[in-house]
Write an enzyme that holds these catalytic residues in place. Sequence first.
Site, PDB file in Angstrom:
ATOM      1  N   PHE A 155       0.835  -1.206   0.000  1.00  0.00           N
ATOM      2  CA  PHE A 155       0.000   0.000   0.000  1.00  0.00           C
ATOM      3  C   PHE A 155       0.867   1.253   0.000  1.00  0.00           C
ATOM      4  CE2 PHE A 155      -2.284  -3.245   2.443  1.00  0.00           C
ATOM      5  CZ  PHE A 155      -3.598  -3.160   1.988  1.00  0.00           C
ATOM      6  N   ASP A 156       0.470   2.241  -0.781  1.00  0.00           N
ATOM      7  CA  ASP A 156       0.949   3.599  -0.565  1.00  0.00           C
ATOM      8  C   ASP A 156       0.246   4.124   0.685  1.00  0.00           C
ATOM      9  OD1 ASP A 156       2.057   6.163  -0.967  1.00  0.00           O
ATOM     10  OD2 ASP A 156       0.349   6.777  -2.192  1.00  0.00           O
ATOM     11  N   GLY A 157       0.731   5.245   1.217  1.00  0.00           N
ATOM     12  CA  GLY A 157       0.132   5.788   2.427  1.00  0.00           C
ATOM     13  C   GLY A 157      -0.922   6.844   2.153  1.00  0.00           C
ATOM     14  N   PHE A 186      -1.158  -0.859  -4.329  1.00  0.00           N
ATOM     15  CA  PHE A 186      -2.147   0.206  -4.434  1.00  0.00           C
ATOM     16  C   PHE A 186      -1.479   1.574  -4.310  1.00  0.00           C
ATOM     17  CE2 PHE A 186      -4.562  -3.385  -2.562  1.00  0.00           C
ATOM     18  CZ  PHE A 186      -5.623  -3.472  -3.454  1.00  0.00           C
TER      19      PHE A 186
END
Length: 333
Positions: A185-187, A302
């Site tokens: 995941f991106d943040g 993502f």
Amino acid sequence: WGDSKALYDSLLSKRPRPPKPQHAITVAVSSRALFDLVEERRIYEEQGVEKYVQYQQQNENVTLKPGPAFCFVKALEHVNTRLCELYPNEEERFDIVLMTNNHAQVGVRLINSIKHYGKGLTIERFCMTGGKSPVGYLTAYLTNLYLSADSEKVQEAIEAGIASATMFTSNKDISYSDTELRVAFDGDAVLFSDESEQIVKEQGLDRFFEHEQLNENKPLAQGPLKGFLEDLGKLQKKFYAKNERLNCPIRTFLVTARSAASSGARVLKTLRSWGLEIDEALFLAGAPKGPILGKIRPHIFFDDQMFHIEGAQKLGTIAAHIPHGIAQKYQKS
């Protein structure tokens, strides 16, 4: 007759039943995300729906090749298998729904292709909407995550409050783990809100660093994929409860352009405030994400920014774009 009935009953009992929707983690996948339908899509666009349906019917015994979400879905199914070994009656597990605007006449080819791939691809729930957008059905199916190759439908689902992403195929053919679901995941604007990203875009990096340090102990608001990370965490805890932490088939990664020293603490404290764990956190301080993702080899990554998606694609990562947050405004301008 007795022997035949016993054999039939045994076959039925061996086939896993879908979990009850109210307990399941439902992942809805479009046919173009699950399978490679590039040629079929060309026929549809160039020759129209009738020729498309005719082509699909004529080729219904020709197995479709895997699409960008295929390995991810198989990894979800592997987690289900491991869960059921530890908890035979477990209802809280992944349920895959094929959510497509295909016509019902195309369903036979989709069913045959799913059957071809065997028990590693168990999809019992279908929603075929005959040319209409399937997005309206996502809520009815209690969808936790929707994956599609159609960016317009994904945007529609995001606006309806459903965690959704547009799937992109990697530009390299690489292998993925068969025993561990890996999700990266991106943040900002993915797990978290785009609050901090707005400051970067509108006021610059120096103001962003100042803002993050001043608000280090204030949790970020949630982003569209926070719920899915939460779902993964619930399943991980089921394995931990059986002393399977070191052999857990789920591993999560945070891959962010943030710098650890100047803006990383707020991210980690936010996750802690939510009661969530991330297995690995990689703060890249603006460096390209592609090489790191190439090392991780996630089944899905993502991100909300297309240049990160494209960089990941080039180095072999299957990426999923989240059309959420201020970055979308800048990508369109």
